[in-house]
Design a protein around this motif. Structure first.
Motif, mmCIF file in Angstrom:
data_model
loop_
_atom_site.group_PDB
_atom_site.id
_atom_site.type_symbol
_atom_site.label_atom_id
_atom_site.label_comp_id
_atom_site.label_asym_id
_atom_site.label_seq_id
_atom_site.Cartn_x
_atom_site.Cartn_y
_atom_site.Cartn_z
ATOM 1 N N UNK A 1 16.256 -25.967 23.373
ATOM 2 C CA UNK A 1 14.742 -25.285 23.310
ATOM 3 C C UNK A 1 14.104 -26.332 22.230
ATOM 4 N N UNK B 1 7.354 -21.379 23.654
ATOM 5 C CA UNK B 1 7.241 -20.115 22.778
ATOM 6 C C UNK B 1 6.677 -19.046 23.751
ATOM 7 N N UNK B 2 5.883 -19.395 24.455
ATOM 8 C CA UNK B 2 5.369 -18.343 25.343
ATOM 9 C C UNK B 2 6.566 -17.841 26.449
ATOM 10 N N UNK C 1 9.769 -17.389 25.774
ATOM 11 C CA UNK C 1 10.461 -16.674 25.269
ATOM 12 C C UNK C 1 10.249 -15.206 25.214
ATOM 13 N N UNK C 2 8.769 -15.050 25.070
ATOM 14 C CA UNK C 2 8.452 -13.434 24.955
ATOM 15 C C UNK C 2 8.572 -13.000 26.350
ATOM 16 N N UNK C 3 8.011 -13.455 27.189
ATOM 17 C CA UNK C 3 8.221 -12.844 28.679
ATOM 18 C C UNK C 3 9.806 -12.792 29.108
ATOM 19 N N UNK D 1 12.255 -12.154 27.225
ATOM 20 C CA UNK D 1 12.788 -11.023 26.385
ATOM 21 C C UNK D 1 12.084 -9.567 26.958
ATOM 22 N N UNK D 2 11.063 -9.773 27.232
ATOM 23 C CA UNK D 2 10.149 -8.555 28.117
ATOM 24 C C UNK D 2 10.792 -8.070 29.418
ATOM 25 N N UNK E 1 18.428 -14.697 27.564
ATOM 26 C CA UNK E 1 18.049 -15.443 26.452
ATOM 27 C C UNK E 1 18.580 -16.833 26.481
ATOM 28 N N UNK F 1 14.828 -18.674 28.745
ATOM 29 C CA UNK F 1 13.698 -19.012 27.430
ATOM 30 C C UNK F 1 13.609 -20.577 27.553
ATOM 31 N N UNK G 1 4.420 -18.364 30.036
ATOM 32 C CA UNK G 1 4.361 -16.961 30.523
ATOM 33 C C UNK G 1 4.985 -16.603 32.019
ATOM 34 N N UNK H 1 8.726 -15.175 33.150
ATOM 35 C CA UNK H 1 9.029 -13.919 34.181
ATOM 36 C C UNK H 1 9.823 -14.471 35.302
#
Lengths: 471, 471, 471
Positions: C230, C259-260, C262-264, C266-267, C283, C287, C312, C316
């Motif tokens: 990463x 970076x983006x 990673x957040x989706x 996790x979501x 994870x 990611x 993003x 997903x």
């Protein structure tokens, strides 16, 4: 037991904030001239070569800093025996969010172009964004094991915001020098985390005391974090220092100070224990204090032996902190500081800031040369006539601003986190990955039958890797 | 059982030596012109740009070397099941001390300015200091598990001192080329460690044989060390090579040779075991021999296929060493070599030195170009008229000097270490972290009651991560 | 049980292929002008400085890529509880072989000098060789645990060969841009591995299901791989991008997209599980999809928010893949994909290729500047008059070529691997290091007596590091 279900809140926060980032980036963020395709034409008109691109001055340092943020901070916190997933995983999550928000916040405060209404980003923005995250990751150290990922996202949102403001005051208004962020990163981040942890005090935390410790392998994983932080700290401090001798001297001073703090850490650790045995907690943490304490002064002409002295003292102070101050703070001030950031970031950062102030105040043209003094402290524009003495005063004031932002900001954020909506764990369930992670256990169908029925004798410890060895 | 209490001696050594460093740095060490603030004026008078600062030629390589020293060497030695703290922790301690002492020793021998009485240090000094430590860290490999941290500090003090002298003879007096230190680092460090270990022979070491081995996870931790060493070896060899094509060619030759030695290591390892099963010891170590063996020749025009051949041969030799020579040396020569540095450093370093001598002796203007030959071997000043043949002779003599310094110096240091004051462990207590580290066991009060009473059946092995799997 | 004895075949393959490499390197491979000693003269005649040497533009990125190949890919696959030696060890072996073969194959196709009959290699060749290996390492992910090291050598031999051909078609004939290899590396490598795995379908693989999973520590080791991949992905994508703004922008776009994602990730991971618990599989893998998906477009003016959007979406998509598509493919299409490369490489690579096609097709002079457009897409020589629209069409065609090569090539290689001569394990013996590694168990003589007689109760799981904890 409290409800640690974050199935709605965590995805909601991630999605809402990530979409907000996309919208705000769409409105505000553009490539700066050195990362834009127009550079090809700019090179010709301004008679530049590709090597003049800032990328080549900063990128190797950026990658080192990046490793510190994700592997360094992440693995340093894996020392807890059953919280390693959360240590490295949530560190990953909040750093990935934090750096985006930092690009925006720091952009608005430092790189906003009023004529176009845009923020222009480049390699230096990336380094600064990583730095900005570091403040919140430090704070995570104090509350490790006691908060939910949703709370961590809140800590980061406010942490980055506060960081950008204090940084603006300290670096722009006060015109301080703070290349490695002793003040703006470590002092701020340390007190921010401590204030949050103080507000979130858990009187019955001892209920999960069985999990609040390390085992052999988790200590080794933590050493991965320690070493990558230690090795790359010269890059951390020098990443945004002045080109040429600035980066060169900053890296070297940090390298020297870090070496020195290793020896005094070992000395104090060994002195404090029966038989002179070393404590992994000290080796993992206090050895790094030399890097923190040089955050401001490393850029200045502190001299090589000055760097050694700083490392020498801070290694002692930090190890004493782990031995006596952290337990004292917990008992008397109801301050639970899981990783001891008080001793690794808050105090060394503060002392590093004051060290920088003293070194700045005593700067002279004979040591720096006339132009060297101007370049090092950027005594240009409206700061043209500032004297080193005045500079020293402003540096000291900067430390106070960083502390104040940390303490006040942290207290406020702490109160926000006390709302019972964030999914944090009950006191007897802290430091446990199972609250937020699918932890694999047995293969397949064995799971039901035999879970958790171990023979009493098995309660005895696994020392080293092989539990069978000492029978 | 011998007394492993180092509560007085270890802190004393750390404090005394660190204070000595501060005093000596105060008297002798200053920034060189490229890390001094005067550089800002120098740039103008000499019409330089920031990019001409040595920092940008060397810093990325320095950081790679730094990783090798602390993570590479440190984790490579974590393979022992219960000595991982000492492996990575003492490596950390002695490297941090050694690099300070190296800055001084190498400074006195190479960079001492007689007009001012000062040593001027910069990025190249930092790389050389790391290199200088490497010699002592290699020696640690031979005595891993059998000495106290105080003894290691002594090993390092003398190791760095001897290194600086032999390096002065080989590089300055003999005017050898040895960019990656096959001679000055690996050959010297290898024989230095072997001689120490030979003097410290423990006839009853078999008493701690149960601990002198690896388990699944410790082998994996060691692979972290192996891989970081392997990956960054091109930086190690090229870090102080000539600017431009020198660094370029050195890195590439090393990269190629290392790849080759992986394949022959796997081949020999597989051939030697029933069922063709691979042995982790070989994969962790012999794969690196290609980097050692190219330490001298990588800078020269050895050609890409020449590099492949060196890697090919040394992979075979090193793996054979682990299979047959180390056991033979232990049995016949009473030489206990925990990590097998004989096969990874001593012999490959020696052979690498002779390889370099041959490649140097056969250098010609047609291959190097006239100016290329001068630049590569630095045939300037009083060495202006040296022929490649003569150079080859001096290179070969250099190998002998490195070996002699290692063997004689190591024997002397070994005798010093035999005094019964250093806190080393008894024979049945070797390879055990508990002698020098607080090893956490059970949470809280369980400790007393159940320690070490495991059921007999539990003596059976934990294969892989999950001990329950094969029941 | 099948015969996993590779004592003849593995050494034979290693020796034969390594000797072939030496011969072919001897015939074909020479230093390029920037790594040859003649550079010293060339500098003078062409009025260059050392800094113009390509080495300084590429070497830091090369080392990052090198870490990704050996530590990143290697440790990412250590997640299996008892296959970690093979994950990191065979990855090491095949990458070390693959890069040599890649230097030759890519040299013949891209750098062959018909006048001299030689291939001239330099730093860019080393980066490309590492890239070329990555295709085969990706393929290893699909067949992890089910093949022998000899089969992996075959996979790599053909994988590198196919890679060089498809790369020649896509980059040279179609003149596509693909700096980070979304098409040529990830899309090709992903489908190559899937096709092999599909042909090698094992209907009774469930027999070793007990081993096809992770435990606590193996998941942590895998996170080392994840994080190094990463963190260094910006270097991966920018390593061979254009000097200056090209590398700068590519690194920045990749950084933002990662970076983006990673957040989706996790979501979606949290949404999918009871209690919102995160799954380490997601994870560790999804990611990274942001880096893959930016492989082509990162070099272009996709804008910072465009990068966020890509990250993003792909976060997903990739996580959904792990949740639903991999199980679906296994059940319906008899496709066993151990690491889920379908979701991390095949699909993100394909989508990344099409993203690049769209961004290329919409490029305009107003965004890139006239010269910026020419430089970015290299519209020179016979491609002088190509329009961005046409370029987009060729980029899209490139994706199809990469997929076709992967699928057809993989199917053929799969059939070759079905011959019963390669030493692969039986269905109930997959995912087990003991087939190919000496796995140390007990110290010394205990081995015979007590092996594998564990008490029933011990079948219960080790959660976290300390199995005794929850008793």
């Amino acid at each position: 037991m409290k409800n640690t279900n974050v199935r709605v809140s965590l995805p909601a926060v991630c999605f809402v904030w990530q979409i907000a980032m996309i919208v705000l980036f769409g409105v505000f963020v553009r490539y700066d001239k050195e990362s834009d395709a127009h550079w090809v034409e700019l090179k010709k008109t301004e008679n530049l070569t590709d090597l003049d691109n800032e990328f080549y001055f900063r990128y190797p340092s950026f990658q080192d800093v990046h490793v510190m943020i994700f592997v360094g901070f992440g693995f340093l916190m894996t020392f807890l025996k059953r919280y390693s997933f959360s240590a490295v995983g949530f560190n990953f999550l909040i750093a990935a969010f934090g750096l985006q928000w930092a690009l925006l916040m720091q952009g608005w405060f430092h790189h906003f172009d009023y004529s176009t209404g845009k923020i222009y980003i480049g390699i230096e923005s990336m380094i600064n964004a990583d730095f900005c995250c570091a403040g919140s990751l430090i704070a995570y150290g104090a509350i490790l094991g006691k908060v939910s990922p949703v709370q961590l996202m809140v800590v980061t949102l406010f942490g980055v915001t506060l960081f950008a403001v204090e940084e603006f005051i300290i670096l722009d208004l006060f015109h301080c020098r703070d290349a490695g962020g002793a003040m703006v990163i470590h002092c701020f981040g340390g007190y921010y985390g401590l204030a949050i942890s103080w507000v979130l005090y858990r009187p019955n935390l001892h209920r999960s005391k069985r999990l609040n410790g390390s085992v052999y392998q988790s200590d080794l994983f933590a050493m991965i974090g320690t070493l990558f932080l230690w090795m790359f700290w010269p890059s951390f401090n020098s990443a945004i220092a002045n080109h040429g001798e600035g980066q060169h001297r900053t890296a070297m001073n940090t390298y020297i100070a870090l070496a020195s703090s290793v020896l005094t850490t070992v000395a104090i650790s060994s002195m404090s224990k029966k038989g002179g045995k070393l404590d992994m907690v000290h080796i993992q943490n206090a050895t790094l204090a030399g890097g923190v304490a040089m955050g401001t002064a490393a850029e200045l002409m502190i001299t090589p032996y000055g760097s050694l002295i700083v490392g020498f003292c801070i290694g002692i102070i930090s190890t004493f902190g782990y031995l006596y101050i952290t337990p004292f703070l917990e008992e008397r001030f109801k301050l639970q500081d899981t990783c001891g950031i008080h001793n690794l970031h808050a105090v060394p950062g503060m002392l590093g800031g004051f060290t920088g102030a003293i070194v700045a105040a005593t700067a002279s043209e004979s040591v720096y040369s006339k132009e060297g003094l101007i370049a090092t402290f950027d005594f240009t524009g409206k700061f043209e006539n500032r004297s080193p003495g005045t500079q020293g005063g402003f540096q000291a004031a900067g430390v106070c601003v960083a502390m104040a932002f940390g303490l006040v900001g942290g207290a406020i954020v702490g109160f926000i986190l006390k709302f019972p909506i964030w999914g944090d764990a009950a006191d007897d369930n802290c430091f446990d990955d199972e609250a937020y992670w699918e932890v694999r256990r047995t293969p397949n169908k064995m799971r039901k039958k035999n879970t958790y029925i171990l023979p009493k004798c098995f309660l005895s410890p696994s020392v080293g890797f092989d539990p069978c060895l000492k029978a």
